[in-house]
Design a protein around this motif. Structure first.
Motif, mmCIF file in Angstrom:
data_model
loop_
_atom_site.group_PDB
_atom_site.id
_atom_site.type_symbol
_atom_site.label_atom_id
_atom_site.label_comp_id
_atom_site.label_asym_id
_atom_site.label_seq_id
_atom_site.Cartn_x
_atom_site.Cartn_y
_atom_site.Cartn_z
ATOM 1 N N SER A 148 -0.105 3.763 -2.854
ATOM 2 C CA SER A 148 0.521 4.491 -3.959
ATOM 3 C C SER A 148 -0.338 4.412 -5.219
ATOM 4 N N PHE A 149 -0.274 5.500 -5.993
ATOM 5 C CA PHE A 149 -0.816 5.485 -7.347
ATOM 6 C C PHE A 149 0.133 4.767 -8.302
ATOM 7 N N ASP A 150 1.398 4.704 -7.918
ATOM 8 C CA ASP A 150 2.410 4.003 -8.708
ATOM 9 C C ASP A 150 2.431 2.553 -8.249
ATOM 10 N N TRP A 151 1.831 1.678 -9.037
ATOM 11 C CA TRP A 151 1.659 0.293 -8.600
ATOM 12 C C TRP A 151 2.959 -0.500 -8.605
ATOM 13 N N ARG A 152 4.036 0.055 -9.138
ATOM 14 C CA ARG A 152 5.340 -0.583 -8.973
ATOM 15 C C ARG A 152 5.682 -0.669 -7.487
ATOM 16 N N ILE A 153 5.336 0.376 -6.749
ATOM 17 C CA ILE A 153 5.588 0.411 -5.307
ATOM 18 C C ILE A 153 4.761 -0.646 -4.591
ATOM 19 N N ILE A 154 3.525 -0.839 -5.025
ATOM 20 C CA ILE A 154 2.676 -1.870 -4.427
ATOM 21 C C ILE A 154 3.328 -3.244 -4.587
ATOM 22 N N ALA B 73 -5.404 -4.697 -9.965
ATOM 23 C CA ALA B 73 -4.791 -4.273 -8.703
ATOM 24 C C ALA B 73 -4.326 -5.466 -7.887
ATOM 25 N N ARG B 74 -5.157 -6.502 -7.847
ATOM 26 C CA ARG B 74 -4.758 -7.730 -7.134
ATOM 27 C C ARG B 74 -3.488 -8.323 -7.740
ATOM 28 N N ASP B 75 -3.431 -8.376 -9.050
ATOM 29 C CA ASP B 75 -2.268 -8.948 -9.718
ATOM 30 C C ASP B 75 -1.022 -8.092 -9.513
ATOM 31 N N ALA B 76 -1.220 -6.782 -9.261
ATOM 32 C CA ALA B 76 -0.084 -5.894 -8.989
ATOM 33 C C ALA B 76 0.430 -6.047 -7.566
ATOM 34 N N GLY B 77 -0.334 -6.755 -6.711
ATOM 35 C CA GLY B 77 0.108 -6.980 -5.339
ATOM 36 C C GLY B 77 -0.741 -6.313 -4.278
ATOM 37 N N ALA B 78 -1.849 -5.693 -4.671
ATOM 38 C CA ALA B 78 -2.672 -4.954 -3.717
ATOM 39 C C ALA B 78 -3.545 -5.886 -2.886
ATOM 40 N N THR B 79 -3.852 -5.435 -1.681
ATOM 41 C CA THR B 79 -4.843 -6.095 -0.840
ATOM 42 C C THR B 79 -6.130 -5.293 -0.765
ATOM 43 N N THR B 80 -6.049 -4.008 -1.151
ATOM 44 C CA THR B 80 -7.214 -3.118 -1.157
ATOM 45 C C THR B 80 -7.152 -2.252 -2.398
ATOM 46 N N GLY C 8 2.924 -9.276 4.719
ATOM 47 C CA GLY C 8 1.895 -9.156 5.745
ATOM 48 C C GLY C 8 1.369 -7.754 5.947
ATOM 49 N N THR C 9 1.981 -6.757 5.316
ATOM 50 C CA THR C 9 1.548 -5.372 5.450
ATOM 51 C C THR C 9 0.517 -5.054 4.362
ATOM 52 N N PRO C 10 -0.654 -4.514 4.727
ATOM 53 C CA PRO C 10 -1.664 -4.195 3.712
ATOM 54 C C PRO C 10 -1.136 -3.206 2.672
ATOM 55 N N ARG C 11 -1.672 -3.334 1.459
ATOM 56 C CA ARG C 11 -1.206 -2.499 0.340
ATOM 57 C C ARG C 11 -2.424 -1.984 -0.425
ATOM 58 N N PHE C 12 -2.522 -0.666 -0.535
ATOM 59 C CA PHE C 12 -3.659 -0.005 -1.164
ATOM 60 C C PHE C 12 -3.243 0.508 -2.532
ATOM 61 N N ALA C 13 -3.866 -0.017 -3.568
ATOM 62 C CA ALA C 13 -3.632 0.462 -4.932
ATOM 63 C C ALA C 13 -4.555 1.643 -5.191
ATOM 64 N N LEU C 14 -3.984 2.836 -5.210
ATOM 65 C CA LEU C 14 -4.765 4.038 -5.474
ATOM 66 C C LEU C 14 -5.028 4.166 -6.971
#
Length: 301
Positions: free
Chosen positions: A177-183, A218-225, A192-198
């Motif tokens: 998502s581009f909306d990092w709230r979703i991340i 992005a990492r602090d928002a919860g992203a793995t990629t 355990g599910t990968p999360r891509f911060a667009l």
């Protein structure tokens, strides 16, 4: 390091985007991941569409769901104002004949009478094909600057996660998502599910206090990629993502020369409208290619 080919909206350059026939053909071509877009209808059904309003580029009205439907025509209406039944009347395989000046017109095969699928239908199709080696990259369409078009991000994320789990796909999917709230919500619901911060230049203003280090944010928002627009990818960004412990999946790369430059920079994935072109680049580089998924066999009685 494993480097992946991600089919963008299936393979938008070859077949109508976010459609069952497009997705199944993309799997038959061979990709590591299928990227697709999901939005929520008025009756809270998850459907595949890139836009928060019905796009005249990818959709054409055919008929109202009932003769006196005041919402008709549906093209141009918000997705969240229309029911699944209304959206299912649209022809979403019409890009090529209706838009000869579209950049994908010379290469995309027309598939008239194609309908907008639900996420559940896509998951059922992928499971029926036994495409266990193909990861599903589900982008949740959400725009925090347009709340009237956007579902509650927490409930939206939960509904998508529930659908993935219902079909046994939560462990072989990624949330984008581009909306990092979703991340952030996805990180809480399924760590355990990968999360891509667009991220792209046009949506940087969606985020407060990004600072100079996009990867750390992005990492602090919860992203793995971190998944940036290709014009943002350079040595500095790659160094930041390495320091943050993130992979980089770059979009949307349709030229093999650009693809080669991205590989040289060290990205872990390339999102492309033309997986066939990237497969040729992979062959030239001697990189492992994803296996094509065999088509479904006709049922026998």
């Amino acid at each position: 390091m494993r480097v992946e080919i991600h089919g963008h909206r299936g393979a938008r350059g070859l077949w109508p985007e976010n459609t069952l026939p497009g997705l199944i053909r993309t799997m038959g071509l061979g990709v590591h991941a299928l990227e697709l877009d999901v939005a929520l209808t008025a009756d809270r059904r998850l459907v595949l569409t890139h836009d928060l309003t019905v796009s005249p580029v990818t959709s054409a009205d055919t008929r109202p769901v009932r003769p006196d439907d005041p919402c008709f025509p549906y093209v141009g209406k918000p997705i969240n104002s229309l029911t699944l039944a209304q959206l299912r009347t649209l022809d979403v395989g019409v890009r090529l004949p209706r838009h000869p000046d579209d950049p994908f017109a010379p290469t995309q095969a027309a598939m008239p009478e194609t309908r907008m699928p639900t996420l559940g239908a896509v998951l059922g199709l992928v499971n029926a094909c036994e495409a266990d080696a193909v990861r599903l990259h589900v982008e949740l369409k959400s725009d925090p600057t347009r709340p009237e078009l956007t579902p509650d991000p927490e409930l939206f994320t939960e509904q998508v996660m529930d659908e993935l789990e219902r079909h046994g796909r939560l462990d072989n999917a990624a949330i984008l998502s581009f909306d990092w709230r979703i991340i952030g919500h996805a990180a809480e619901l399924a760590p355990g599910t990968p999360r891509f911060a667009l991220i792209e230049l046009d949506t940087l203003h969606w985020h407060d206090d990004l600072g100079d280090d996009l990867a750390a944010a992005a990492r602090d928002a919860g992203a793995t990629t971190l998944s940036p627009e290709h014009i943002m990818v350079d040595e500095r960004l790659m160094a930041q993502t390495a320091a943050a412990g993130l992979d980089v999946a770059v979009w949307t790369v349709n030229d093999t020369t650009l693809g080669a430059r991205m590989l040289d920079l060290g990205v872990s994935g390339i999102v492309t409208d033309y997986p066939d072109r990237m497969r040729e680049l992979w062959r030239e580089r001697g990189l492992p290619l994803p296996d094509p998924v065999k088509p479904l066999k006709p049922a026998t009685v």
